[in-house]
Every structure is written in C-alpha cells, then in structure tokens.
Write a protein that holds these residues in place. Structure first.
Motif, PDB file in Angstrom:
ATOM      1  N   THR A  23       0.810  -1.216   0.000  1.00 17.61           N
ATOM      2  CA  THR A  23       0.000   0.000   0.000  1.00 17.61           C
ATOM      3  C   THR A  23       0.845   1.270   0.000  1.00 17.61           C
ATOM      4  O   THR A  23       0.490   2.255  -0.644  1.00 17.61           O
ATOM      5  N   PHE A  26       2.046   1.812  -3.499  1.00 14.26           N
ATOM      6  CA  PHE A  26       0.876   2.094  -4.331  1.00 14.26           C
ATOM      7  C   PHE A  26       0.446   3.547  -4.177  1.00 14.26           C
ATOM      8  O   PHE A  26       0.193   4.255  -5.158  1.00 14.26           O
ATOM      9  N   ASP A  66       2.341  -7.596  -3.926  1.00 18.64           N
ATOM     10  CA  ASP A  66       2.902  -6.242  -3.910  1.00 18.64           C
ATOM     11  C   ASP A  66       3.234  -5.758  -5.312  1.00 18.64           C
ATOM     12  O   ASP A  66       3.076  -4.578  -5.638  1.00 18.64           O
ATOM     13  N   GLN A  69       0.036  -4.526  -6.935  1.00 23.87           N
ATOM     14  CA  GLN A  69      -0.370  -3.192  -6.494  1.00 23.87           C
ATOM     15  C   GLN A  69       0.432  -2.103  -7.194  1.00 23.87           C
ATOM     16  O   GLN A  69      -0.120  -1.063  -7.572  1.00 23.87           O
ATOM     17  N   CYS A  70       1.730  -2.328  -7.381  1.00 25.55           N
ATOM     18  CA  CYS A  70       2.561  -1.324  -8.055  1.00 25.55           C
ATOM     19  C   CYS A  70       2.217  -1.215  -9.538  1.00 25.55           C
ATOM     20  O   CYS A  70       2.199  -0.114 -10.102  1.00 25.55           O
ATOM     21  N   ASP A  85      -7.385  -5.601  -9.842  1.00 28.98           N
ATOM     22  CA  ASP A  85      -7.656  -5.482  -8.409  1.00 28.98           C
ATOM     23  C   ASP A  85      -8.926  -6.220  -7.976  1.00 28.98           C
ATOM     24  O   ASP A  85      -9.218  -6.299  -6.784  1.00 28.98           O
TER      25      ASP A  85
END
Length: 344
Positions: A23, A26, A66, A69-70, A85
């Motif tokens: 997060t 992100f 992770d 998310q990036c 997502d």
C-alpha cells in the motif's frame, strides 16, 4: 522484452525510483506518476500472507501481491486496473485478486517471474517500470540472538506482538538472495530515490537487507528521501518516533544514506484519532530536537489522508492498516524537495 542491461529510465524528466511494497508504494506511485513518467518501483518479495501466500504455497511461485499493487498504481487504464484489483467473493477463488492469479499463471507459462511482470506491464499499459527486488524464492526471518528467539515468515512476523525490542533483532532472508540486477540499475540511474512508508519489519526491512541494495543506495548520487510512517504499529513500533523509524531504515541498509525525511506534522481530528485508536495505531511522534541534529534534513507537512475501507471479499488471513497518507500532498512535497535541493 527488455533485458537487464537496458536503461531503466528514458531521457528527460525526473527519474525516480520508489523502494517499498504494498500500500505504501501504491499510494506514492499513484500520485508521483502525475509529476514524471520516469518511475521505477522496486518491490519487496517476501509476502506470504493472504491471497499471495496461498498461491505461493500451493503453486510454488513468487509472491505477486505487492507487484500487482505497483503495476495497478502505474496503469492509466481504469478498466484493466479494476480487473487486476478485482477480488473474487466466493467459490474456489474466494478472496483472491484476479491480478495475483494472472501473474502466477504468467510465471507458469513463461517460466520467469520477471517476464510475467513485463507481460502484465504491457497489458496494463503502465507508465514506468515495476522491478522485483530479487527473483529468488525467499522467506523472511527475524531473530533475537541474545534471546534465542526466531520468527519465520512475513505473515507470522506481521501478526506478531514482539516480546523483545525489534531494534535488537536481526532481519534476514532465507536462503540468502541475490539482488535483481535491474533493481540495482534503477538505483544507479535515478535522480531521486524515495523509500515509501510501510511496515518496518515486513515491508521495508526485507528489501533493504538484500545484499547489494544498501551499498547501491550509499553509492548513488541521487537525492534520497524517506517518507516516514504516519502511525506506529501496535506491538511492534509502539512509541517509535520519526527518528526511530529512520534509524531502523538505515540499520537495515547497513549505514547512513538518506538526505531528506518527510514526516507528518498535521494533528488528527478527534473523530479520526478515535478511528486510529480502533486499529491501536497512534500518530508517529515528531522528536524535533533529534531531527534537528540529524545528518538528514527533516521536513514536516500536512500528510493525513482518508481512512480506507476494507474489502468485503478480502477474506484470506492478512493484517493491513487502513490508515493512509494524502498521496497528492506527499508527492508535491517530494517534488518540491527535489527541486529545492537541486537549486542549492
């Protein structure tokens, strides 16, 4: 497909490498992409909880969460972002994000997690580059040698209420990994390196302790900035100040390397503070006297963002704070810091 020897960044524009995962990265990437197209996200690779953990354990692949998310943060395609997502709410895939499943499938098809990330980057049409910090299959280990205590795995450590001071613990990865050459190249080519906010012992530390990362950070001539955590984590960093967080960041990296630290100086409203208390989280204390004497320059700002909502289908066991930075304000402060420093 690009190779390890390709330049990570194109010419012109500020070249920024963001270090972290999940997060924190992100949030920063989503806002920084409005200021530059030359972004490289160097991503932590020890996640073994939630959807990612299940896929790792059952299929023997590298952790996609992770990285996903990036990738989503750097994409300008709203529909594909939403697809990556999307979390299934029931059935065999209940709790899994579609993007995690796709990255895992791509790794199986190509035989390479690096190629999987590149293919997903093309699908998402990202502006920038997402780089796993290592391509080795590693697990996190946290050890207190003086107490003969060892914790194994990111999920276990993340959920642990530490019995001993974490500042006396040794953080490592097993087996001992090699840094991804592209991650080192991104650090070497960057104009600015930003360490994103994140859990010290399960997000940032596991990346910084990889052999070669710390040396590359100290060797780099880029401007190096750390965005300090908004809040402390119950049972792990309770009572930590801004400078305490910085000391741990540099301990993991093997020595001093930071030029600037951005921290939140905004007070929370009574209502927001009450919400924080529900998570047993408290605003990180600003120890002004120590910050004034530090080798880096500390800059405060109004960085409190909205509290995020949990996803109803996020049912697989994982701990996650819902407290967020104001990404727009932080990104603006990062860019202002860069331009001021370069004018001196």
């Amino acid at each position: 497909m690009s190779t390890m020897n390709d330049h990570i960044f194109a010419k012109n524009d500020v070249r920024i490498a963001v270090i972290g995962g999940g997060t924190g990265s992100f949030t920063l990437l989503s806002a920084l992409k409005r200021h530059t197209k030359q972004l490289a996200a160097i991503v932590n690779m020890v996640d073994d909880g939630g959807s990612t953990g299940v896929l790792r354990d059952e299929l023997g692949t590298l952790p996609p969460g992770d990285v996903r998310q990036c990738l989503v943060a750097l994409s300008d395609s709203p529909k594909v972002r939403a697809l990556f997502d999307y979390r299934f709410e029931e059935g065999t895939f209940g709790g899994h994000a579609f993007g995690n499943i796709l990255l895992t499938a791509l790794e199986k098809v190509t035989g390479s997690f690096s190629e999987a990330v590149e293919t997903a980057s093309e699908i998402l049409r990202i502006n920038g580059t997402v780089i796993p910090a290592t391509l080795d299959d590693v697990r996190l280990k946290m050890e207190w040698p003086q107490a003969s205590l060892i914790l194994h795995g990111e999920r276990v450590i993340d959920a642990n209420y530490f019995k001993y001071d974490p500042r006396r613990a040794h953080l490592s990865l097993t087996p001992n990994p090699a840094a991804n050459g592209r991650a080192i190249a991104a650090i070497e080519q960057a104009d600015m390196i930003v360490v994103a906010p994140g859990d010290l012992y399960t997000s940032l530390g596991p990346l910084l302790v990889i052999n070669g990362i710390g040396d590359a950070l100290r060797r780099s001539r880029a401007l190096k900035v750390y965005v300090s955590n908004l809040v402390t984590k119950d049972g792990q960093t309770a009572g930590f100040t801004v400078s305490d967080h910085v000391k741990e960041i540099e301990r993991f990296a093997g020595g001093e390397f930071l030029d600037y630290v951005l921290y939140n100086s905004q007070k929370a409203s009574a209502a927001v503070a009450a919400r924080y208390k529900q998570e047993k989280a408290y605003l990180t204390k600003v120890d002004t006297d120590k910050l004034k004497k530090a080798h880096y320059t500390a800059i405060g700002g109004s960085f409190l963002g909205e509290i995020a909502g949990s996803h109803k289908s996020d049912i697989l066991p994982v701990t996650r704070s819902l407290i967020r930075h104001d990404a727009t304000s932080v990104a603006r402060a990062i860019m202002e810091t860069y331009h001021r420093a370069r004018e001196v």
